[in-house]
Enzyme design. Structure first.
Site, PDB file in Angstrom:
ATOM      1  N   THR A 125       9.481   5.929  -5.348  1.00  0.00           N
ATOM      2  CA  THR A 125       8.929   4.754  -4.683  1.00  0.00           C
ATOM      3  C   THR A 125      10.011   4.206  -3.752  1.00  0.00           C
ATOM      4  O   THR A 125      11.178   4.210  -4.116  1.00  0.00           O
ATOM      5  CB  THR A 125       8.570   3.681  -5.728  1.00  0.00           C
ATOM      6  OG1 THR A 125       7.472   4.142  -6.497  1.00  0.00           O
ATOM      7  CG2 THR A 125       8.222   2.344  -5.080  1.00  0.00           C
ATOM      8  N   ARG A 150      -6.048   4.796 -10.283  1.00  0.00           N
ATOM      9  CA  ARG A 150      -5.022   3.942 -10.902  1.00  0.00           C
ATOM     10  C   ARG A 150      -4.227   3.195  -9.831  1.00  0.00           C
ATOM     11  O   ARG A 150      -3.777   3.783  -8.867  1.00  0.00           O
ATOM     12  CB  ARG A 150      -4.073   4.791 -11.744  1.00  0.00           C
ATOM     13  CG  ARG A 150      -2.905   4.007 -12.369  1.00  0.00           C
ATOM     14  CD  ARG A 150      -1.617   4.158 -11.578  1.00  0.00           C
ATOM     15  NE  ARG A 150      -0.461   3.600 -12.305  1.00  0.00           N
ATOM     16  CZ  ARG A 150       0.775   3.531 -11.796  1.00  0.00           C
ATOM     17  NH1 ARG A 150       1.023   4.003 -10.599  1.00  0.00           N
ATOM     18  NH2 ARG A 150       1.751   3.016 -12.489  1.00  0.00           N
ATOM     19  N   GLY A 195      -0.849   0.815  -9.386  1.00  0.00           N
ATOM     20  CA  GLY A 195       0.368   0.373 -10.071  1.00  0.00           C
ATOM     21  C   GLY A 195       0.828  -0.982  -9.570  1.00  0.00           C
ATOM     22  O   GLY A 195       0.039  -1.759  -9.035  1.00  0.00           O
ATOM     23  N   ASP A 196       2.119  -1.257  -9.714  1.00  0.00           N
ATOM     24  CA  ASP A 196       2.631  -2.582  -9.350  1.00  0.00           C
ATOM     25  C   ASP A 196       2.992  -2.705  -7.872  1.00  0.00           C
ATOM     26  O   ASP A 196       3.099  -3.818  -7.355  1.00  0.00           O
ATOM     27  CB  ASP A 196       3.864  -2.927 -10.198  1.00  0.00           C
ATOM     28  CG  ASP A 196       5.022  -1.964  -9.933  1.00  0.00           C
ATOM     29  OD1 ASP A 196       4.770  -0.754  -9.745  1.00  0.00           O
ATOM     30  OD2 ASP A 196       6.178  -2.422  -9.905  1.00  0.00           O
ATOM     31  N   THR A 246      10.726  -0.799  -8.605  1.00  0.00           N
ATOM     32  CA  THR A 246      10.416   0.624  -8.735  1.00  0.00           C
ATOM     33  C   THR A 246      10.490   1.001 -10.206  1.00  0.00           C
ATOM     34  O   THR A 246      11.396   0.564 -10.911  1.00  0.00           O
ATOM     35  CB  THR A 246      11.415   1.488  -7.927  1.00  0.00           C
ATOM     36  OG1 THR A 246      11.338   2.840  -8.392  1.00  0.00           O
ATOM     37  CG2 THR A 246      12.849   1.025  -8.087  1.00  0.00           C
ATOM     38  N   GLY A 247       9.509   1.778 -10.664  1.00  0.00           N
ATOM     39  CA  GLY A 247       9.543   2.181 -12.069  1.00  0.00           C
ATOM     40  C   GLY A 247       8.149   2.294 -12.650  1.00  0.00           C
ATOM     41  O   GLY A 247       7.186   2.556 -11.927  1.00  0.00           O
ATOM     42  N   GLY A 305       5.021   1.150 -13.424  1.00  0.00           N
ATOM     43  CA  GLY A 305       4.282   0.021 -12.870  1.00  0.00           C
ATOM     44  C   GLY A 305       3.595  -0.880 -13.881  1.00  0.00           C
ATOM     45  O   GLY A 305       3.622  -2.106 -13.739  1.00  0.00           O
TER      46      GLY A 305
END
Lengths: 323, 323
Positions: B192, B220, B222-223, B243-244, B246
């Site tokens: 990301t 899906r 994510g964040d 980043t990671g 989410g």
């Protein structure tokens, strides 16, 4: 000396009465429960004909009764929230499920989310077109998938796997919403539905379901499926469900801010809710309902009206539109 | 009396030196600038071959140089953020744009968001399949639509209206990501991309762009496209890009929490960032970059590595992977 004894005995009695009162809020040692629901904030005129007002009172009473019964019998706040919202989704008078508004293109795209305050687990769906009860699909996302939010077709493919009921997009065509769409009525934001509940075990849950903003562009996602913006629940603080102009609720992180102001600034639920609705959001942007871990509740809005109801284990049962 | 004069003169000199120093951080009365970027947090081994490491150093240096040049010349932090991310999106070594990961179904679905700290305006897209540079579409959503977030096909129809470049989904098929997908590698979360910047006028902006989690279920979200969860910017506090994993960033409202802890708990940027990454999130969940309104910056992660770079008007220019 005699007066000192009198004061001491009085204080003891006051303490005892308070103790009895606290015990009186639940049964057999259980804590009490609280449930609050909303059917959307908007600009409903106080001169609305009785026939329309009474239909809303009747629907909100039926919805609240469903939730109250579940909590009364020791059911979970999660079941109470889902079943109350299922009822409102199936009722064409609210902008969620059956009564969802029309998009600019004349179709229907629904959003919903649910959150468990115990472990911050949550599930949400955005832009679904064929899900009869989006709140139940949101619950499936939370309980049966590794993800939090599914959008569009992916959400519907996930629904097919989980046995959630699918319907044709026509199912959501109602005469009420068609009329509003044809009139391009921007003023009437009524309709998003939401529910927050504290059950006897002390768990906070919230759910929100909506057809979105009338005449929205296809693909637009509002605050209702966005945890932190339009919805939030945390057993350390409170559960919140918002209704109104979604974009403003996203930018101002409204739902999570109620929790943050309580946790970080030691505000009471009432203080945090009033601050967000009246100091942070512009006038006529919407409202919210909330309940905290101690059973305090709030229902605040900066529009003319917010359809809402509250019931608790002390016997309170109230339905309101204005005030 | 003589000593009083001496103290007075000394204080005057100290004041003058500080004034000169402040003036020295920018040009002709401008404040300084800061830009921080990341190319994802993950588990990159320290024994990674030099050829791979050097390729990352080269790409991050080129990206940072683009942003530094824009800010140096008095450009806006919004342009710096967009152009830096455009470069990373076009680079197949990062999980955004060209190098987006594969979904469980073998396709590509991209998410991006951008936020302006001056007025909290923001734009985001989720689950787009044919947008070459999702961050530029997110900027269009912010600047040219009344909405904040568009998902799926609706986002792409909006793109068609605004002249944003569309590509076939095949454009995103890269050998690197195909290999990871075939190996079902869950460990490598690298990729990301994000950028935060403070420009000479004191405006904070952030942008984040991603292909999401490798092997994610279709639909899906994510964040990264969710303001408050994975991204946030507010001129009163800071700009953040995460980043990671989410889902954990959504549940813990990570990006907005950095701002809330600064505003409500008077934490410094460093304190807030360390608290969220090391006390609130579980180990190996990811990292973030942030810059505050005073030009302080932070880059923190609880994984093995985070590709990142920082440059400012004082001449700092650093690229790092570990430490």
């Amino acid at each position: 000396m005699r007066s000192t004894i009198l004061i001491f005995v009085s204080l003891l009695l006051i303490g005892l009465i308070q103790f009895i009162d606290i015990k009186g809020t639940g049964e057999s040692g259980d804590k009490g429960y609280v449930i609050v629901l909303h059917g959307g904030a908007g600009e409903m005129n106080r001169n609305t004909p009785d026939s329309i007002k009474n239909a809303y009172y009747k629907s909100l009473t039926e919805a609240l009764t469903i939730g109250k019964k579940i909590l009364e019998e020791g059911g979970t706040s999660m079941d109470a929230v889902e079943k109350v919202i299922n009822y409102l989704e199936d009722n064409p008078d609210f902008n969620s499920g059956k009564g969802a508004v029309f998009t600019a293109e004349g179709t229907h795209e629904l959003d919903a989310s649910i959150m468990n305050g115990r472990d911050l687990s949550c599930g949400a769906v955005a832009g679904v077109k064929h899900i009869k009860n989006p709140i139940s699909l949101a619950r499936m996302v939370m309980e049966k998938s590794p993800h939090v939010l599914f959008a569009g077709e992916g959400a519907e493919r996930f629904a097919e796997k989980t046995g959630i009921e699918l319907v044709s997009n026509d199912y959501f065509h109602t005469q009420q919403q068609l009329k509003k769409w044809e009139e391009r009525s921007k003023k009437d934001k009524n309709g998003t539905v939401g529910c927050v509940a504290l059950d006897k075990t002390g768990n906070l849950k919230e759910g929100t379901s909506t057809g979105g903003m009338s005449g929205k562009m296809s693909g637009r996602v509002g605050d209702s499926p966005l945890v932190n913006a339009g919805t939030y629940a945390n057993n350390n603080s409170c559960a919140v469900s918002c209704t109104g102009w979604g974009e403003l609720f996203i930018r101002n992180t409204v739902a999570y801010n109620i929790s943050a102001l309580m946790e970080y600034k030691n505000m009471s639920l009432q203080e945090a809710v009033k601050y967000m609705i009246h100091n942070r959001l512009p006038e006529s942007s919407g409202g919210l309902i909330a309940v905290d871990k101690n059973g305090n509740y709030a229902a605040e809005f900066n529009t003319t009206s917010m359809l809402r109801g509250i019931a608790d284990s002390k016997g309170k049962f109230e339905i309101k539109i204005w005030e």
